[in-house]
Enzyme design. Sequence first.
Site, short mmCIF file in Angstrom:
data_model
loop_
_atom_site.label_atom_id
_atom_site.label_comp_id
_atom_site.label_asym_id
_atom_site.label_seq_id
_atom_site.Cartn_x
_atom_site.Cartn_y
_atom_site.Cartn_z
N CYS A 93 118.81 22.50 18.21
CA CYS A 93 118.30 21.28 17.58
C CYS A 93 116.84 20.97 17.91
CB CYS A 93 119.21 20.10 17.86
SG CYS A 93 119.91 20.00 19.50
N HIS A 119 123.68 16.71 13.06
CA HIS A 119 123.92 18.05 13.57
C HIS A 119 125.26 18.51 13.02
CE1 HIS A 119 121.17 17.15 17.17
NE2 HIS A 119 121.42 15.95 16.66
N ASP A 143 124.54 26.90 12.86
CA ASP A 143 123.95 25.60 13.15
C ASP A 143 123.10 25.11 11.99
OD1 ASP A 143 123.78 23.47 14.81
OD2 ASP A 143 122.67 24.49 16.40
N LYS A 173 130.35 11.81 17.14
CA LYS A 173 130.60 13.05 16.42
C LYS A 173 132.01 13.08 15.85
CE LYS A 173 132.01 15.52 20.62
NZ LYS A 173 131.90 16.77 21.40
N ARG A 191 124.13 29.76 27.61
CA ARG A 191 124.59 28.75 28.58
C ARG A 191 124.99 29.46 29.87
NH1 ARG A 191 126.43 24.56 25.01
NH2 ARG A 191 124.82 24.50 23.38
N HIS A 247 120.76 21.31 10.76
CA HIS A 247 120.37 19.94 11.06
C HIS A 247 119.80 19.31 9.80
CE1 HIS A 247 120.50 21.89 15.02
NE2 HIS A 247 120.96 20.71 15.40
N GLN A 281 125.61 30.14 16.90
CA GLN A 281 126.17 29.00 16.18
C GLN A 281 125.76 29.03 14.72
OE1 GLN A 281 124.27 26.09 18.83
NE2 GLN A 281 126.30 25.33 19.35
#
Length: 666
Positions: A339, A521, A388, A473, A368, A390, A386
Amino acid sequence: MLKVNLPDGSEKQFESQATPADVAADIGPGLVKAAVAAEVDGQVVGLDYRLPEEGAVALRILTKKDAEALGVMRHSCAHVMARAVMRLFDGVQLAFGPTIDGGFYYDFDLEHPLTEDDFANIEKEMAKIIKLNEPFERLEEPRDDAMKICRDLGQQYKIEHIEGRLSGDPTLSFYRQGEFLDLCRGPHVVKPSAIGAFKLLSVAGAYWKGDANRNQLQRVYGTAFFNKKDLEEHLARIEEAKRRDHRVLGKQLELFAINPLVGSGLVLWLPKGAIIRGLLENFVRDELTRRGYQPVYTPNVGRVELYETSGHYPYYSDSMFTPIVMEEEEQYILKPMNCPHHIMIYKSRPRSYRELPVRLAEFGTVYRYEKSGELSGMTRVRGFTQDDAHIFCTSDQVADEFRGCIEMTQYILQCLGLNDYRVRLGFRDPDSDKYVGSPENWDRAEQSLIEVCESLGIQADQEAGEAAFYGPKADFVITDCIGREWQLGTVQLDYNLPSEQRFNLEYIGADNQAHQPVMIHRAPLGSMERFIAVLIEHFAGAFPLWLAPEQVRLLTVSEKSEEYGRDVLQQLTSAGLRATGDFRAEKLGAKIRDAQLELIPYMLIVGPRDAESGTVSVRDRIDGDLGAMTLEEAKEKLLGEIEARTVRQSFSGSAGLGDRGATNEY
């Protein structure tokens, strides 16, 4: 005077201090006999819990029919197990023994290395303890007295826990059962006769308080149910889960590998696994294009200051890899999330309200730092990708954009046959200080999520304390075909990262003034690694035709059919089918068996008569022999199933029992 409000709307009054057991007795003898525990103002408690002397409480008596009662009983079974272990072995130090999904565990420190060979004796001793039916008695002691009790018992881990995490608690509770006394928050059943059937499952190593620098303990896992039938069904599901273990199937089917020389928690996608991943990525990319997303790419590292600005670094630094120090003390870190990078793309030039919403999407790889004991196949890794995206939009666009994210996630899950799911809304805990942003923004964001779900007819669960630090979320929790739940896709609403205190994002509105956008997100799949691991286990490695790495295998009856077989194979591959041929000088039965073991969706068998007539014999992995078809008919059938993304499964498991209201050990 105390007023007790019951679920049916009735009310009971008590002039002296009462317990849930007293309330049950006042209602009727049948309820007293059936009662296992209680729920007071939403908190699961024991029947011996002391209700306030004045005021009003909402109370529900829990029986064996209630999922919360199962958690209470299992916690009591964990204590019975600990008592049995202390009877059988000398010098046992007790750590923690909470309930978990599907059962319970207890951590022990003792010289004897526990193995599954010890389980029969431990279970035998547990049965003796249950037969004694000695009650669980709650004791509440001042902190100093509690410390003395633990010192007298010689329980060093309990002493350390009182001195540490419980240092601010003036009063602590113990539970006594016969000679066994344990520091415990509870609650427990009244007597162990409530434990209907139990089974010890496995033993593993576990560090004290999860710290790899502390003592390694022995963790014994078990489960318990109110009746033998439920236990047997649960054990059958465990065996089925072992059969579907993605770590085993991933190796057998050559989908992925994890090599210690490369590094723990780092996935190597083998060709067949890469095909599945590529198909899913292309599927999602096509859907993103249709929905107006723009593709972007971002680097795998970033400056520490980027994540300090976002707030991720102070909140999640323990989960990030150590920064890389460059010249002039400039520090970079492996990208832990996408992000902040997407924010900087949005911020790369001025934005007008006319171009909002801006939807940026990336299959972004993040890293991570997971502890070695927490790594597990592809479901818990150190590097993952991911799906992902946004969205940057105006406040007026939030509802429609959030609705679009929910609908896209639903569509993708439907195409994969994952139709059994629930939506969980994660809201902030008002009593926690980990959340950033104003309460007004939080209230507005949470209300937006509720309204969107209601407009889509989604009955969403609401859980306080489950929000991201920057916003609420909606998580999609999938139930697979044998009843296990997996949290996969997520959509998160964020008023904070775009704020002046963070990245100070802007767009120029119709009034020619600067305004702050709202950020969404979203990741329908979550991570590719975890999602595909779930698919492997859900399908037991038998992927639907459109996702199968090898869709069809051409089998020849004998060498006489090889020339025709190779021609058929060439036509299959030219049609876009992922096909291979088995032209070995083996018996047909052996070839069929090998294809079945490799979970190939379809087999096309050709012999001398097929060569003469231009046909193939079609064999389905699920339905078996489908008979002879012309090659064109066979191709049309396969391509039609692929085009429709048909999902068929040969096994349908039963739903598992949920465990809510789990008890906590101190």
